[in-house]
Motif scaffolding. Sequence first.
Motif, PDB file in Angstrom:
ATOM      1  N   HIS A 130       0.768  -1.361   0.059  1.00 46.37           N
ATOM      2  CA  HIS A 130      -0.041   0.043  -0.042  1.00 46.37           C
ATOM      3  C   HIS A 130       0.849   1.204   0.058  1.00 46.37           C
ATOM      4  O   HIS A 130       2.009   1.188   0.544  1.00 46.37           O
ATOM      5  N   PRO A 131       0.623   2.081  -0.659  1.00 46.30           N
ATOM      6  CA  PRO A 131       1.251   3.455  -0.782  1.00 46.30           C
ATOM      7  C   PRO A 131       1.552   4.224   0.640  1.00 46.30           C
ATOM      8  O   PRO A 131       2.901   4.395   0.837  1.00 46.30           O
ATOM      9  N   PRO A 151      -9.550   4.181  -6.479  1.00 42.56           N
ATOM     10  CA  PRO A 151      -8.789   3.008  -6.730  1.00 42.56           C
ATOM     11  C   PRO A 151      -7.739   3.142  -7.749  1.00 42.56           C
ATOM     12  O   PRO A 151      -8.160   3.233  -8.773  1.00 42.56           O
ATOM     13  N   VAL A 152      -6.697   2.580  -7.397  1.00 42.02           N
ATOM     14  CA  VAL A 152      -5.403   1.981  -8.427  1.00 42.02           C
ATOM     15  C   VAL A 152      -4.839   0.933  -7.646  1.00 42.02           C
ATOM     16  O   VAL A 152      -4.669   0.552  -6.867  1.00 42.02           O
ATOM     17  N   ARG A 153      -4.277   0.054  -8.988  1.00 44.22           N
ATOM     18  CA  ARG A 153      -4.016  -1.146  -8.566  1.00 44.22           C
ATOM     19  C   ARG A 153      -2.673  -1.247  -9.616  1.00 44.22           C
ATOM     20  O   ARG A 153      -2.645  -0.686 -10.552  1.00 44.22           O
ATOM     21  N   PHE A 154      -1.852  -1.988  -9.212  1.00 45.81           N
ATOM     22  CA  PHE A 154      -0.462  -2.658  -9.874  1.00 45.81           C
ATOM     23  C   PHE A 154      -0.288  -4.332  -9.680  1.00 45.81           C
ATOM     24  O   PHE A 154      -0.462  -4.573  -8.378  1.00 45.81           O
ATOM     25  N   ILE A 214      -6.377   7.316  -4.556  1.00 52.93           N
ATOM     26  CA  ILE A 214      -5.882   8.565  -4.606  1.00 52.93           C
ATOM     27  C   ILE A 214      -6.939   9.551  -3.757  1.00 52.93           C
ATOM     28  O   ILE A 214      -8.233   9.279  -4.018  1.00 52.93           O
ATOM     29  N   ASP A 215      -6.656  10.551  -3.114  1.00 47.97           N
ATOM     30  CA  ASP A 215      -7.666  11.260  -2.383  1.00 47.97           C
ATOM     31  C   ASP A 215      -8.529  11.917  -3.168  1.00 47.97           C
ATOM     32  O   ASP A 215      -9.774  11.708  -3.157  1.00 47.97           O
ATOM     33  N   MET A 248       0.761   4.400 -11.297  1.00 45.21           N
ATOM     34  CA  MET A 248      -0.234   3.256 -11.372  1.00 45.21           C
ATOM     35  C   MET A 248      -1.454   3.941 -12.230  1.00 45.21           C
ATOM     36  O   MET A 248      -2.251   3.463 -12.633  1.00 45.21           O
ATOM     37  N   GLY A 249      -1.652   5.211 -11.913  1.00 40.00           N
ATOM     38  CA  GLY A 249      -2.931   5.846 -12.631  1.00 40.00           C
ATOM     39  C   GLY A 249      -2.441   6.395 -14.075  1.00 40.00           C
ATOM     40  O   GLY A 249      -3.436   6.904 -14.609  1.00 40.00           O
TER      41      GLY A 249
END
Length: 168
Positions: A10-11, A69-72, A81-82, A125-126
């Motif tokens: 998680h970031p 939401p972003v995923r890799f 992302i806020d 990621m985005g």
Amino acid sequence: MFPPRGGVFHPSTLSNKCDRAVWLIYHEKMINTPLEPALNRIFQAGNSLEKRVEVWFSKVGILLGREVPVRFDSPPISGRIDFIIRHQDLGTIPVELKSINTAGFGKLHRPKPEHELQLQMYLNMGNYAQGTVLYENKNDQKIKSYIIQRDYKQWDAILNRCFKIQEM
């Protein structure tokens, strides 16, 4: 306090410089601990800030997304992302929102490294060329914002660190 789910980076976890702590969280070995009341109030103030900023962005007509939401996949990284906003000069950009006290706010001349690292993950990621870390001073509500460009070298370093931690 409950650590994030394991098996995924998680970031916010990866912004911790300690590989051992990241390993413990990734492998679900981090012990659940009660959240101290003062720290709980800090998190609540942060949630309140997010709600206020969401209203501001909505009222000026630039809000495109909230908690996006972003995923890799490899290594597995997942985050939110806020905000995504439509910036008049930069186009569509992610916003990482942070609150900070007066002492820290006065020392800011660029984003704190851990916040820049989080945003860098969201940029990569985005697939965003740039984004911003937006700070609000907890004491007087003054704001500072720093535009950050996507950095492929920093992203490679993040991915390599994840692979290294997986192999530990």
